[in-house]
Design a protein around this motif. Sequence first.
Motif: not given
Length: 462
Positions: A144-172
């Motif tokens: 998941v962290e790498n997906a965010v890195k890739i998305a940010r690099a590909a778009t040149g944008r910082p923002g990430i939207i997730a949803f209530t009740g989601s679970y994506h991992g235990r890193t910060l």
Amino acid sequence: MARAAKKQTAKSAVKNKPKIVAVSDLTPSAQTNASLVARRDAAVPRGVASAAPIYAKYAENAELWDVEGNRYIDFAGGIGVLNTGHRHPNVVAAAKAQEDHYTHTSFQVVPYEPYVALAEKLNELAPGSHPKKTLLVTTGAEAVENAVKIARAATGRPGIIAFTGSYHGRTLLTLGMTGKVSPYKKDVGPFPADVFRAPFPSVRDGITVEDALIGLKNLFLTDAQPSRVAAIILEPVLGEGGYIPVPFEMMQALREICDEHGILLIADEVQAGFGRTGTWFAIEHSGVVPDLITVAKSMAGGYPLAGVIGRADIMDALEPGGLGGTYGGNPVACAAAMAAIQAIDEEGLLERSTKMGEHFRARFAEIGARSAPHRMWDIRGLGAMIAVEFVTDFESAKPDAALAKSICAHALKRGLILLGCGMHGNALRIMVPLTASEELIEEGLVIFEDALSAAVAEQMAA
């Protein structure tokens, strides 16, 4: 919503307790569960929780034996890791064969064919006709962290939207995206900036798909400027959030919103992938093709492996050296993954998942009506990714986490391993290996009903 029937019928009195099995290499060890609990308490942080106070010695397919020789039916599957079962013979053989050649070189130093072969296979399996590429890492959170890195690099944008009740991992970073405080986010903030939360459709809370989409659009107006959002990430079936499938119209609307604003859509398939829902990836049910997919858990049949699959042009956004990890795409795990994928295909486990899910739904409805009328509020999921939710009564629909916890405890005493989930902790999820026999599943369901009856009786007597 598929609620359990309310009509009450006769209850089976069959009981099944853990038993000592006659396996030649499974003699009880000198250690007991109690002695290992004491050693663990002295050596392991209390933050590392274990659902069952038993210690594994041997496991095969959907059965597990502890160090005292007690047998258990495994409906937890290592938290969704064992779709092909414990120690699938082909998976184990593939891993052992690879170990005879080499166990590690680091793909960033000396690459190897198993990584490339698995990437090719994942690119082939992932939905969409566009060219794809795959990054291999070690854990779901790392994916998941790498997906965010890739998305940010590909778009040149910082923002990430997730949803209530989601679970994506235990890193910060992944905790910042995870939409459940206790126990994951409690006391460990602050979390990274530019992570925003959108509402998830909820029958319980009266949030329709239309309401959720309005909430997302309001988020664009108040906090998350669309032109600064890199990606929207969503589990096609909420995992820790309660095994709630994303309504297909919601997923389709998100695809349209992402296309309108140049936002990437990430499907977090860490728990829902590799046949659990009756398709290779749960998002396939909706007909939506995401830009990136995160995978892990059952991909390698019990070996630690994860990855990001995505559109080739997006995956190539970072310069050489921008992606990787010392153990990422370990060759032994890659070999195991190829064997696990082959087993899912050749043994018809996608079809098996669909049939298994139908059977669980029908049996849970019968069991709920017979042994806990007006308490089993919901039976939901896709394929064999099933959850049952418990309430104090149908009228108030108040979540009953105590009952769910008690059912797990009574089931364990009788030889069945279960795990809870849900925002209120009042749901039980089914992650039994797709390779489990019908007879073993029925044996587990009989134990489940016995545990449910015992938990209800205990609660009523209190």
